[in-house]
Write an enzyme that holds these catalytic residues in place. Structure first.
Site, PDB file in Angstrom:
ATOM      1  N   TYR A   1       5.184  27.822  31.000  1.00 27.81           N
ATOM      2  CA  TYR A   1       4.440  27.490  32.224  1.00 27.81           C
ATOM      3  C   TYR A   1       4.581  26.035  32.652  1.00 27.81           C
ATOM      4  CZ  TYR A   1       2.417  31.746  30.415  1.00 27.81           C
ATOM      5  OH  TYR A   1       2.263  32.998  29.910  1.00 27.81           O
TER       6      TYR A   1
ATOM      7  N   ASP B   1      14.586  41.542  28.331  1.00 27.23           N
ATOM      8  CA  ASP B   1      13.160  41.336  28.178  1.00 27.23           C
ATOM      9  C   ASP B   1      12.422  42.677  28.223  1.00 27.23           C
ATOM     10  OD1 ASP B   1      11.051  38.985  28.438  1.00 27.23           O
ATOM     11  OD2 ASP B   1      10.366  40.574  29.785  1.00 27.23           O
TER      12      ASP B   1
ATOM     13  N   GLU C   1      14.688  42.717  23.430  1.00 24.24           N
ATOM     14  CA  GLU C   1      13.480  41.951  23.117  1.00 24.24           C
ATOM     15  C   GLU C   1      12.310  42.927  23.074  1.00 24.24           C
ATOM     16  OE1 GLU C   1       9.788  39.594  24.015  1.00 24.24           O
ATOM     17  OE2 GLU C   1      10.748  40.897  25.461  1.00 24.24           O
TER      18      GLU C   1
ATOM     19  N   ASP D   1       1.021  38.532  39.241  1.00 26.54           N
ATOM     20  CA  ASP D   1       2.273  37.853  39.593  1.00 26.54           C
ATOM     21  C   ASP D   1       3.501  38.698  39.286  1.00 26.54           C
ATOM     22  OD1 ASP D   1       1.626  37.637  36.869  1.00 26.54           O
ATOM     23  OD2 ASP D   1       2.862  35.845  36.611  1.00 26.54           O
TER      24      ASP D   1
END
Lengths: 665, 665
Positions: free
Chosen positions: A526, A383, A412, A347
């Site tokens: 999720y 991130d 991060e 993904d």
């Protein structure tokens, strides 16, 4: 080695300057209003006196501010300048032989020994005359006159008086002879960030989990309502995971199952869909206007909104169509997804930083920041920056901060130490740390000492998190409510920057997806969660109290003064922090054991802490409300985790005694 | 920040290189045949494999030698190169992403998981084909062929075999893809000195005190006769105080009295008279030819002659007439003599390093060295270098060593630590130290650890002296014969470079000019001494034994392996040194108390020293001749200063036991 005529006579050496990150390759970091305490080794051959100056300026300015340096010990000199504005400053150090000072020093010895001779005053007269030539206006005349007095006077007493006149000293010092000045090799740099880079209390929440009723996708309007709750707890940064359209292809299901079921909302880090990518807003959260209203509402509450920037694309991201060359192609024509063999993350497409069009990609990624800066965002939580090329970050952050020095980047990264530090050097203003996994007294002490008491602190600003959506530590899983309290107290008092991921944190969420995992069960990554915020076990009141203590005690708003103190019980950790002016002294004691009451003695270095040795002082517990009268360095502490795992003690150094009162006299 | 198209894709970071002195501002030091162990922090973003190389060359050469680096821990990489010739070397470090290695690593994981797919081999085929394009001759063909096998083969077993073939790995590695290589910022430098810079045993004597009979001025012919005595004691450097004409004006008398009496010979450091200055020889010592004969005779005995260079002038020095501008003039027209107010040293004129003619003066002072180098001198002991401008030394030593890399400069500086280190950085190959004043176990341990186990050792080579004509320490004054023995043993085993000033040392001369002074009574600095070398109390035999041990044990010829070991008695100090190949291990134990017998246990880290834990080993006392069978880490030592204050133990790690003999079988 070629030398110009001047070089050879630059007799002073300037070396070992601090702060200096990697020999000046990177800037040191400060926040607005901080002081920069500069030190250098400065000396010359022989026995001549020397003088030294610190020169500082805002980057690009032609005007230097000069601050005289003073000697410490061991040929180390120091001076301080304050950085009052955002942006970059530069500084350098100059040292020179001070012949007048040498003459004056030696003359005083000669006078003391009664061996001062006429020629000594003639030498002084020459030095004063030279100073007169360098001086301006009235000073020049005064010096010239004094030179002739020293040259012509014959009465030893007069000569001595005139030669040792403090006014003479002051005036000559004002016009130093810097013909052979030595200047440090290069201008060293300091980046000045907003105060929030040094002192921030972060609260992370998933915007889609903010609906007032279960089962609905939260919106920015819901988020707006949530702000009061966050502000009441005393945080000042609200951080949202990515708010962009979420990919459909290979979308992950609940609890990170490989296949999403219909209705599964997917991970917000799978960025990009038909609706757009890093510059667009996930439709179900609302519109751009909704977002802007949310940001404005936060600002009203003195909350800064921090956005997540995760440079990766779902297969549905427009970049994948529009900029194929930014991704790595495989020989079968497919695009290389993220992998950690044999695991596959289909993904997610990582960007290829070896792309032929890397320059175009850099430009676009930088523009993602500019886009959100344009909407009033000044803090970005980046991130996994360590999976993107370091040169990109150095360039992008430099470019962005040139126009927007108010912007803060939080890295991060929970990767290897050298990489964590490199990210900080190249521009990240804050970084996540290994704090979540430091639970023992020794390891906390060692790690925090490294972060706050070594040159690391010049470039690396820790942000201590209790938990994140990826990190539900085993300590939190197993420590019960006290475990959460312990980690909160440690994070908030050890870290001037700290954060919690809520409401999972204050609601004491501690179930992992499976034993041995740090992933949350039913992770918000999720799925949408509905939180009943009013449940009585919530830590919100304690958090509010802790943040209130942080907000009203300058000692807790910086990390550099951190000192650990001895205790005679390995489950009791004790440390102090002070404000820069030393008026605010906070002592924290935490029982690291979430299960049992621990007791022991803490030993304070009273001298260092400027606590009088000869009278009682007060330790006021800002957390529990108790007030303790302490005497001397050793004092008893008892902490029961079923009541409260720590003290945050404000030390009142001086208690009144009988002699302080009028009626004593 | 401007970037060329290539820069952005240089993803590997290279930082934290060692050895690196002040960020590369100064060279590191080695001696001929040494290894240079280079380390660097090297890493990249993400999870790609990387490779790194060390590149080294002789300065100025176009040819680099490449040595692959290997990872240690914590992103630190290392490689070693050897410096086999005198002069300067340069080195740099390269790191690059190794896509083939990444592919291979991941493929092995996929194969293990049974998840290797056809596309994985196609990716490999592309990487191999690219390597083929970089390869030469037969290698290129082989790789091209292998690429098509990986591309076309369909049998998984074949694919796996071909893809993981070690030959493929080796050949691709031979032709790395360095398009985006990162190279360290600058070429770092290493100065390679002669072995004698690392391992030398100095003997200082006054040439004028060498006459065979009392009352006569010694000559170079007498010195020549003295050489056998020095060589028999095992020294390899003979150092002479200045041999130049001695000034008459303000000449100092015996015991440093301000006025010389008729016949007083003056201090050899008051350089310069009618006969000449720094390039001439004091007439009473002999002629240039006598001196050259002396130097040649020394060389025959493998003794290197070291000359004293003291850059200062007596008022009678020809420079004073010929180069007035090199000295500081006072307003009354006189020349400024040396002073430490209220003390005056009117027999000495210092050079003025701020002279307008500094460049001319530098040239001449440099030529003093060239003059004596022309006479075969390769070692200079430089008097008080810290009272001359640092830039001069850096320039002069660099210039001299460019033509004569064999030359060694010993800095006679006992000044502040930063200054000591600066002199070493700018070129001095050896330095005097604070060793004479380090007598306690703790202070010896701390100081020698700083000198030998920190980055200081990259540039600072200590030369440990027991005494000098200026330094008769209180320990020697008060410790009796054992005091001398202790200092000899410490200097000779702690310092691969060490020295004694004789015959005062071996003759146990310990009378100060007055209590509290470190000056010798009847110092040779101001008068001629006659030494009866055959007196029975002489330490010459002990010195000979110690030097013989040094000469035959490589462990004692370098300082870098020095390790201190625990003892349970503060008067017993214990340390070891090993040869680079670890075959020679010397353990020294010294009783620091010159008065009493001391006993105790020494504890050795057997693991670190590679001594077997499970069987006995032998400690052979090279000094006293004893042989001790030791077991385990703790062993007993007893040292009686009236017999011998130390052991120098050669450790034989492995003793034979029954299983080592044929008849056991």
């Amino acid at each position: 080695m070629t030398m110009t005529r001047t070089d050879g006579r630059k007799r002073v050496v300037v070396e070992g300057i601090s702060p200096e990150v990697d020999g000046g390759r990177f800037p040191a970091k400060r926040t607005v209003g901080d002081q920069v305490c500069v030190e250098a080794d400065i000396f010359t051959d022989g026995h001549d006196a020397i003088s030294a100056s610190l020169l500082a300026r805002r980057e690009g300015s032609e005007e230097w501010t000069e601050i005289p340096m003073r000697p410490l010990v061991n040929d180390r000199w120091t001076a301080v300048f304050r950085v009052s504005e955002l942006g970059r400053y530069g500084f350098k150090v100059q040292g020179w032989v001070n012949h007048f000072e040498t003459w004056r020093r030696d003359l005083l010895k000669r006078i003391a020994a009664g061996s001062d001779a006429n020629v000594d005053y003639l030498i002084g007269a020459d030095l004063v005359a030279q100073a007169a030539d360098r001086a301006l206006g009235a000073d020049a005349n005064w010096l010239r006159e004094r030179a002739s007095v020293l040259r012509l006077s014959e009465a030893p007493k007069d000569l001595r008086t005139h030669a040792t006149d403090p006014m003479l000293h002051e005036l000559v010092t004002r016009y130093p002879d810097r013909r052979f000045v030595t200047e440090s090799d290069r201008e060293l740099k300091v980046v000045v960030d907003p105060v929030r880079a040094r002192f921030s209390s972060w609260y992370e929440f998933f915007p889609r989990s903010t609906a007032a009723e279960s089962g609905r996708h939260g919106t920015f309007a819901d988020c707006e309502k949530r702000l009061a709750y966050v502000a009441e707890m005393g945080f000042n940064v609200v951080y949202l995971p990515p708010i962009h359209p979420i990919g459909i292809t290979y979308r992950k299901g609940r609890n990170n199952t490989p296949e999403a079921k219909p209705g599964d909302c997917g991970s917000p880090w799978a960025i990009g869909a038909e609706d757009g990518g890093h510059k667009e807003i996930h439709r179900e959260l609302g519109t751009v206007e909704d977002f802007q209203r949310f940001v404005a509402a936060a600002r009203e509450l003195d909350l800064t909104v921090a956005l997540d920037v995760a440079f990766q694309a779902s297969p549905d991201h427009p970049y994948v169509r529009e900029h194929e060359s930014w991704f790595r192609k495989r020989p079968d024509g497919t695009i290389q997804y993220a992998e950690n063999p044999p695991k596959k993350y289909q993904d997610i497409y990582p960007f290829d930083f070896e792309s032929d069009d890397w320059a175009g990609m850099w430009e676009e990624l930088k523009n993602v920041f500019f886009h959100w800066i344009g909407m009033g965002i000044t803090i970005f939580r980046v991130d996994n920056p360590h999976t993107k090329a370091f040169p990109f970050w150095e360039w992008a952050i430099t470019e962005i901060k040139r126009e927007h020095p108010e912007v803060i980047f939080l890295a991060e990264a929970f990767t290897r130490p050298k990489i964590m530090y490199r990210l900080a050097k190249i521009g990240f203003g804050q970084s996540y740390t290994y704090f979540p996994w430091r639970n023992g007294k020794h390891e906390i002490t060692a790690y925090l000492t490294e972060l706050t008491q070594t040159p690391v602190r010049e470039f690396f600003r820790p942000n201590q998190w209790t938990n994140t959506p990826d990190i539900l530590t085993e300590f939190l899983q197993m420590g019960g409510r006290a475990g959460f309290v312990i980690r909160l107290l440690l994070a908030a008092t050890l870290g001037a920057n700290y954060g919690v991921y809520g409401p999972a944190f204050e609601m004491l969420e501690n179930r992992p997806v499976r034993h041995g995992s740090e992933e949350y069960l039913n992770s918000e990554k999720y799925e949408i969660r509905y939180w009943e915020l009013d449940r009585p076990e919530s830590l919100r009141d304690l958090i509010a109290r802790v943040n209130e203590i942080r907000n009203s005690n300058a000692a807790l708003q910086s990390d550099w003064s951190l000192k650990f103190h001895a205790t005679d019980n390995d489950q009791l950790i004790c440390y102090s922090k002070e404000s820069e002016d030393r008026s605010n002294l906070i002592l924290t004691v935490v029982n690291l054991d979430p299960h049992y009451t621990q007791t022991g003695y803490v030993t304070l270095p009273l001298d260092e802490l400027q606590i009088p040795l000869d009278r009682a002082y007060e330790a006021e517990d800002l957390l529990g409300g108790g007030r303790y009268l302490w005497h001397g360095p050793r004092n008893y502490v008892e902490l029961n985790p079923s009541r409260m795992s720590g003290h945050i003690l404000k030390i009142h150094r001086r208690l009144k005694v009988e002699t302080d009162f009028e009626y004593f006299l």
